[in-house]
Design a protein around this motif. Structure first.
Motif, PDB file in Angstrom:
ATOM      1  N   ASN A 200     132.176 -53.265 -57.806  1.00  0.00           N
ATOM      2  CA  ASN A 200     131.493 -53.363 -59.093  1.00  0.00           C
ATOM      3  C   ASN A 200     131.970 -54.646 -59.755  1.00  0.00           C
ATOM      4  OD1 ASN A 200     130.297 -52.983 -61.579  1.00  0.00           O
ATOM      5  ND2 ASN A 200     131.867 -51.577 -62.303  1.00  0.00           N
ATOM      6  N   THR A 201     131.045 -55.490 -60.159  1.00  0.00           N
ATOM      7  CA  THR A 201     131.426 -56.810 -60.676  1.00  0.00           C
ATOM      8  C   THR A 201     131.512 -56.851 -62.197  1.00  0.00           C
ATOM      9  OG1 THR A 201     129.119 -57.563 -60.687  1.00  0.00           O
ATOM     10  CG2 THR A 201     130.397 -57.944 -58.675  1.00  0.00           C
ATOM     11  N   GLU A 202     131.244 -55.727 -62.881  1.00  0.00           N
ATOM     12  CA  GLU A 202     131.373 -55.671 -64.330  1.00  0.00           C
ATOM     13  C   GLU A 202     132.601 -54.856 -64.724  1.00  0.00           C
ATOM     14  OE1 GLU A 202     127.286 -55.918 -66.615  1.00  0.00           O
ATOM     15  OE2 GLU A 202     127.350 -54.119 -65.386  1.00  0.00           O
ATOM     16  N   GLU A 203     133.251 -55.278 -65.787  1.00  0.00           N
ATOM     17  CA  GLU A 203     134.398 -54.515 -66.291  1.00  0.00           C
ATOM     18  C   GLU A 203     133.889 -53.309 -67.081  1.00  0.00           C
ATOM     19  OE1 GLU A 203     137.651 -56.696 -68.058  1.00  0.00           O
ATOM     20  OE2 GLU A 203     136.903 -58.560 -67.184  1.00  0.00           O
ATOM     21  N   LYS A 204     134.307 -52.106 -66.670  1.00  0.00           N
ATOM     22  CA  LYS A 204     133.795 -50.903 -67.311  1.00  0.00           C
ATOM     23  C   LYS A 204     134.881 -49.948 -67.785  1.00  0.00           C
ATOM     24  CE  LYS A 204     129.360 -50.828 -64.911  1.00  0.00           C
ATOM     25  NZ  LYS A 204     128.401 -50.028 -64.151  1.00  0.00           N
ATOM     26  N   SER A 205     136.095 -50.092 -67.302  1.00  0.00           N
ATOM     27  CA  SER A 205     137.134 -49.131 -67.642  1.00  0.00           C
ATOM     28  C   SER A 205     138.488 -49.819 -67.657  1.00  0.00           C
ATOM     29  CB  SER A 205     137.148 -47.989 -66.615  1.00  0.00           C
ATOM     30  OG  SER A 205     138.263 -47.157 -66.801  1.00  0.00           O
ATOM     31  N   VAL A 206     139.328 -49.430 -68.617  1.00  0.00           N
ATOM     32  CA  VAL A 206     140.659 -50.030 -68.693  1.00  0.00           C
ATOM     33  C   VAL A 206     141.525 -49.611 -67.506  1.00  0.00           C
ATOM     34  CG1 VAL A 206     140.643 -50.222 -71.199  1.00  0.00           C
ATOM     35  CG2 VAL A 206     141.473 -48.118 -70.142  1.00  0.00           C
ATOM     36  N   TYR A 233     120.377 -52.190 -63.686  1.00  0.00           N
ATOM     37  CA  TYR A 233     120.937 -52.060 -65.028  1.00  0.00           C
ATOM     38  C   TYR A 233     122.348 -52.639 -65.050  1.00  0.00           C
ATOM     39  CZ  TYR A 233     117.079 -48.773 -65.351  1.00  0.00           C
ATOM     40  OH  TYR A 233     115.843 -48.202 -65.319  1.00  0.00           O
ATOM     41  N   SER A 234     122.775 -53.064 -66.237  1.00  0.00           N
ATOM     42  CA  SER A 234     124.128 -53.593 -66.351  1.00  0.00           C
ATOM     43  C   SER A 234     124.707 -53.245 -67.716  1.00  0.00           C
ATOM     44  CB  SER A 234     124.136 -55.114 -66.167  1.00  0.00           C
ATOM     45  OG  SER A 234     123.607 -55.765 -67.313  1.00  0.00           O
ATOM     46  N   VAL A 235     126.012 -53.228 -67.800  1.00  0.00           N
ATOM     47  CA  VAL A 235     126.694 -52.936 -69.053  1.00  0.00           C
ATOM     48  C   VAL A 235     126.359 -53.999 -70.098  1.00  0.00           C
ATOM     49  CG1 VAL A 235     128.943 -52.781 -70.180  1.00  0.00           C
ATOM     50  CG2 VAL A 235     128.583 -51.675 -67.972  1.00  0.00           C
ATOM     51  N   LYS A 236     126.384 -55.249 -69.678  1.00  0.00           N
ATOM     52  CA  LYS A 236     126.167 -56.349 -70.615  1.00  0.00           C
ATOM     53  C   LYS A 236     124.791 -56.265 -71.270  1.00  0.00           C
ATOM     54  CE  LYS A 236     126.419 -61.401 -70.910  1.00  0.00           C
ATOM     55  NZ  LYS A 236     126.668 -62.658 -70.166  1.00  0.00           N
ATOM     56  N   PHE A 397     126.261 -46.411 -66.229  1.00  0.00           N
ATOM     57  CA  PHE A 397     127.534 -45.821 -65.800  1.00  0.00           C
ATOM     58  C   PHE A 397     127.729 -45.840 -64.285  1.00  0.00           C
ATOM     59  CE2 PHE A 397     127.235 -44.408 -70.097  1.00  0.00           C
ATOM     60  CZ  PHE A 397     128.543 -44.481 -70.540  1.00  0.00           C
ATOM     61  N   SER A 398     126.936 -46.647 -63.608  1.00  0.00           N
ATOM     62  CA  SER A 398     127.149 -46.777 -62.174  1.00  0.00           C
ATOM     63  C   SER A 398     128.465 -47.494 -61.897  1.00  0.00           C
ATOM     64  CB  SER A 398     126.005 -47.577 -61.542  1.00  0.00           C
ATOM     65  OG  SER A 398     126.322 -47.902 -60.204  1.00  0.00           O
ATOM     66  N   SER A 399     129.153 -47.079 -60.864  1.00  0.00           N
ATOM     67  CA  SER A 399     130.388 -47.763 -60.464  1.00  0.00           C
ATOM     68  C   SER A 399     130.133 -48.760 -59.337  1.00  0.00           C
ATOM     69  CB  SER A 399     131.440 -46.741 -60.026  1.00  0.00           C
ATOM     70  OG  SER A 399     130.922 -45.888 -59.023  1.00  0.00           O
ATOM     71  N   HIS A 400     128.842 -48.986 -59.023  1.00  0.00           N
ATOM     72  CA  HIS A 400     128.467 -49.952 -57.988  1.00  0.00           C
ATOM     73  C   HIS A 400     127.801 -51.178 -58.610  1.00  0.00           C
ATOM     74  CE1 HIS A 400     128.989 -47.469 -54.298  1.00  0.00           C
ATOM     75  NE2 HIS A 400     128.737 -46.464 -55.119  1.00  0.00           N
ATOM     76  N   ALA A 401     127.969 -52.317 -57.962  1.00  0.00           N
ATOM     77  CA  ALA A 401     127.244 -53.527 -58.353  1.00  0.00           C
ATOM     78  C   ALA A 401     125.755 -53.333 -58.080  1.00  0.00           C
ATOM     79  CB  ALA A 401     127.775 -54.731 -57.578  1.00  0.00           C
ATOM     80  N   ASN A 402     124.911 -53.899 -58.964  1.00  0.00           N
ATOM     81  CA  ASN A 402     123.467 -53.793 -58.751  1.00  0.00           C
ATOM     82  C   ASN A 402     122.965 -54.923 -57.852  1.00  0.00           C
ATOM     83  OD1 ASN A 402     122.870 -56.145 -60.324  1.00  0.00           O
ATOM     84  ND2 ASN A 402     122.816 -54.936 -62.208  1.00  0.00           N
ATOM     85  N   TYR A 403     121.655 -54.945 -57.637  1.00  0.00           N
ATOM     86  CA  TYR A 403     121.027 -55.908 -56.715  1.00  0.00           C
ATOM     87  C   TYR A 403     121.440 -57.351 -57.027  1.00  0.00           C
ATOM     88  CZ  TYR A 403     117.276 -58.887 -54.887  1.00  0.00           C
ATOM     89  OH  TYR A 403     116.569 -59.892 -54.274  1.00  0.00           O
ATOM     90  N   PHE A 404     121.287 -57.764 -58.270  1.00  0.00           N
ATOM     91  CA  PHE A 404     121.560 -59.153 -58.640  1.00  0.00           C
ATOM     92  C   PHE A 404     123.052 -59.462 -58.568  1.00  0.00           C
ATOM     93  CE2 PHE A 404     117.607 -57.981 -60.795  1.00  0.00           C
ATOM     94  CZ  PHE A 404     116.759 -58.952 -60.281  1.00  0.00           C
ATOM     95  N   GLN A 405     123.885 -58.496 -58.935  1.00  0.00           N
ATOM     96  CA  GLN A 405     125.333 -58.698 -58.862  1.00  0.00           C
ATOM     97  C   GLN A 405     125.805 -58.796 -57.416  1.00  0.00           C
ATOM     98  OE1 GLN A 405     126.296 -55.224 -61.094  1.00  0.00           O
ATOM     99  NE2 GLN A 405     125.977 -56.193 -63.082  1.00  0.00           N
ATOM    100  N   LEU A 406     125.216 -57.989 -56.532  1.00  0.00           N
ATOM    101  CA  LEU A 406     125.559 -58.069 -55.111  1.00  0.00           C
ATOM    102  C   LEU A 406     125.199 -59.431 -54.534  1.00  0.00           C
ATOM    103  CD1 LEU A 406     124.327 -54.551 -53.918  1.00  0.00           C
ATOM    104  CD2 LEU A 406     126.691 -55.341 -53.865  1.00  0.00           C
ATOM    105  N   LYS A 407     123.987 -59.892 -54.836  1.00  0.00           N
ATOM    106  CA  LYS A 407     123.563 -61.201 -54.325  1.00  0.00           C
ATOM    107  C   LYS A 407     124.479 -62.304 -54.828  1.00  0.00           C
ATOM    108  CE  LYS A 407     119.463 -62.814 -53.895  1.00  0.00           C
ATOM    109  NZ  LYS A 407     118.059 -63.240 -54.170  1.00  0.00           N
ATOM    110  N   ASP A 408     124.812 -62.261 -56.098  1.00  0.00           N
ATOM    111  CA  ASP A 408     125.682 -63.273 -56.676  1.00  0.00           C
ATOM    112  C   ASP A 408     127.062 -63.250 -56.016  1.00  0.00           C
ATOM    113  OD1 ASP A 408     126.313 -65.260 -58.863  1.00  0.00           O
ATOM    114  OD2 ASP A 408     127.773 -63.702 -59.373  1.00  0.00           O
TER     115      ASP A 408
END
Length: 459
Positions: A200-206, A233-236, A397-408
């Motif tokens: 997961n490439t977004e920060e979601k939990s301490v 979807y993304s947190v940001k 609330f997904s703990s996986h990177a999405n399509y665009f985050q995976l490609k990046d």
């Protein structure tokens, strides 16, 4: 330890696990010289107990676990990556099992719950399906697994077996989740194989450190769980909308059930409720989730910020189900395949003053997916129940990177090959084609391989 396999002239990766063609049952074998190393050893989970029972038996048989010299687990606290270890030791696995730092406080709880489910499933198979089914593992196997486990820190190179070394890097997925870089030495020659596990490439939990970019590898075995563009979807971008949705549900409806996964998602949702200033009573009605909460690596103290109540006894759960109270109920399971959340639905769904707030993906043909698509009448634990409640679906609330985050992420990795696993196969094919195109446009020579079941990649 392994039984001394004959030397392999050309080493290879064997994509033997179910994750080669789907999203559960992760396991890949590395054949190096006369050694056999397994990376992950997960359970196949399709929500069909007949299929799962047979498939898991077949997978552990194909692994020939007595020949395995070492197992490296990317994250041991999700069953689809690690709980196949129970079947492994039940069938003779006796080698070291390397797990990321932070695993051992929670792993005994997860293994015990898995054995409990295996025992229940075996009884169902015997009584409802007429199968001569013994549990795939038993309580003795829990101690066997734990006795073989060795915790390894992040960012420190360690010896796996002779001429094989590994380093854990943070994956940003859940607590104690890692990417693993494995070095295979043959004199002056070194081959490097990286496994992303789940990322997961977004920060979601301490409690989950941000993902680290893994160093150069000859081959990267990368997950693509959410490689479908429709789930980008993304947190940001989208967390603000989720907050407004949740606030509306909690303000306008009486009882709000949030089906949660007991590990990590429960903690994430509790923090979310703090962030949106929930003041009504919040009930945690999942014994497994409470055990994990009490054994978390860092001390959790959400009871200081929320009107929080822990429900262990079944009689107390029934009392909440029958009580007319403005409250939030957190109960597992997230996909409504088992757990106390199902019991709450019987009293909650018929009342239009109540709401269900989903916070995760639901597999097709599950009770959760039927509710989400608006079925007006549902079979809940053998009983037909009218669905009059308001249904909400949180997206971030997904703990996986999405399509665009995976490609990046994958276009930034320096490697010769990327072997894509852990995804719906049809979706994975499209993702691999688009990732290859992107790499070519960037002038990179990395080859993308859409892995298929039982495939071998030589290196």
């Amino acid at each position: 330890m392994g039984t001394g396999l004959t030397s392999t002239k050309t080493p290879y990766l064997h994509f033997i696990g179910n994750n080669a063609s789907d999203v559960t049952g992760s396991c890949t074998i590395i054949r190096w010289k006369n050694k056999k190393i397994a990376v992950d050893m997960g359970l196949i989970q399709t929500n069909n107990i007949v299929v799962d029972y047979k498939s898991n038996k077949e997978q552990v048989k194909a692994l020939k676990v007595k020949d395995i010299d070492a197992v490296i687990i990317t994250h041991a606290l999700h069953a689809d990556h690690s709980n196949g270890l129970l079947l492994g030791v039940h069938n003779g696995l006796k080698c070291p099992i390397y797990v990321p730092q932070g695993t051992m406080q929670i792993l005994p709880i997860m293994l015990a719950d898995s054995v409990k489910i295996m025992t229940q499933d075996a009884l169902k198979l015997q009584h409802s399906h007429g199968m001569k089914a013994l549990p795939l593992a038993d309580e003795a196997d829990i101690e066997k697994v734990l006795s073989l486990c060795v915790e390894k820190p992040f960012n420190e190179r360690y010896k796996v077996i002779e001429d094989v070394y590994a380093t854990n890097y943070h994956a940003g997925h859940i607590i104690a989740s890692s990417q693993v870089l494995i070095e295979l030495k043959d004199g002056y020659k070194v081959k490097k194989i990286a496994f992303t596990g789940d990322i997961n490439t977004e920060e979601k939990s301490v409690s989950v450190p941000p993902i680290q970019q893994i160093p150069y590898a000859d081959i990267v075995v990368g997950e693509a769980t959410y490689s479908d563009k429709s789930r980008a979807y993304s947190v940001k971008k989208d967390r603000w909308y989720d907050k407004q949705l949740a606030k509306t549900a909690i303000e306008q409806y009486n009882k709000i059930l949030i089906p949660v996964f007991a590990n990590q998602r429960l903690e994430d949702i509790l923090q979310f409720l703090v962030d949106i200033n929930v003041t009504i009573p919040v009930y945690i009605d999942t014994p497994l989730g409470i055990k994990i909460y009490n054994n978390w690596i860092e001390k959790l103290s959400f009871e200081e910020a929320l009107d929080l109540h822990f429900i262990n006894e079944w009689t107390d759960s029934v009392a909440i189900q029958n009580k007319d109270e403005h409250c939030v109920i957190l109960a597992s399971s997230g996909m409504l395949t088992a757990g106390r959340a199902i019991s709450h639905l019987k009293t909650l769904l018929p009342n239009p003053n109540n709401a269900v707030l989903f916070c995760g993906y639901s597999s097709p043909n599950t009770l959760a997916s039927d509710i989400k698509v608006g079925a007006r009448e549902l079979k809940v634990d053998g009983e037909w129940v009218k669905n009059n409640a308001q249904i909400y679906n949180l997206k971030t609330f997904s703990s996986h990177a999405n399509y665009f985050q995976l490609k990046d992420y994958y276009t930034k990795i320096s490697c010769n090959k990327i072997c894509v696993v852990h995804s719906n196969f049809a979706t994975k094919v499209s993702f691999c084609e688009e990732l290859q195109e992107e790499l070519c446009e960037q002038g990179k020579s990395t080859r993308v391989i859409c892995v298929s079941q039982n495939q071998k990649i030589y290196f």
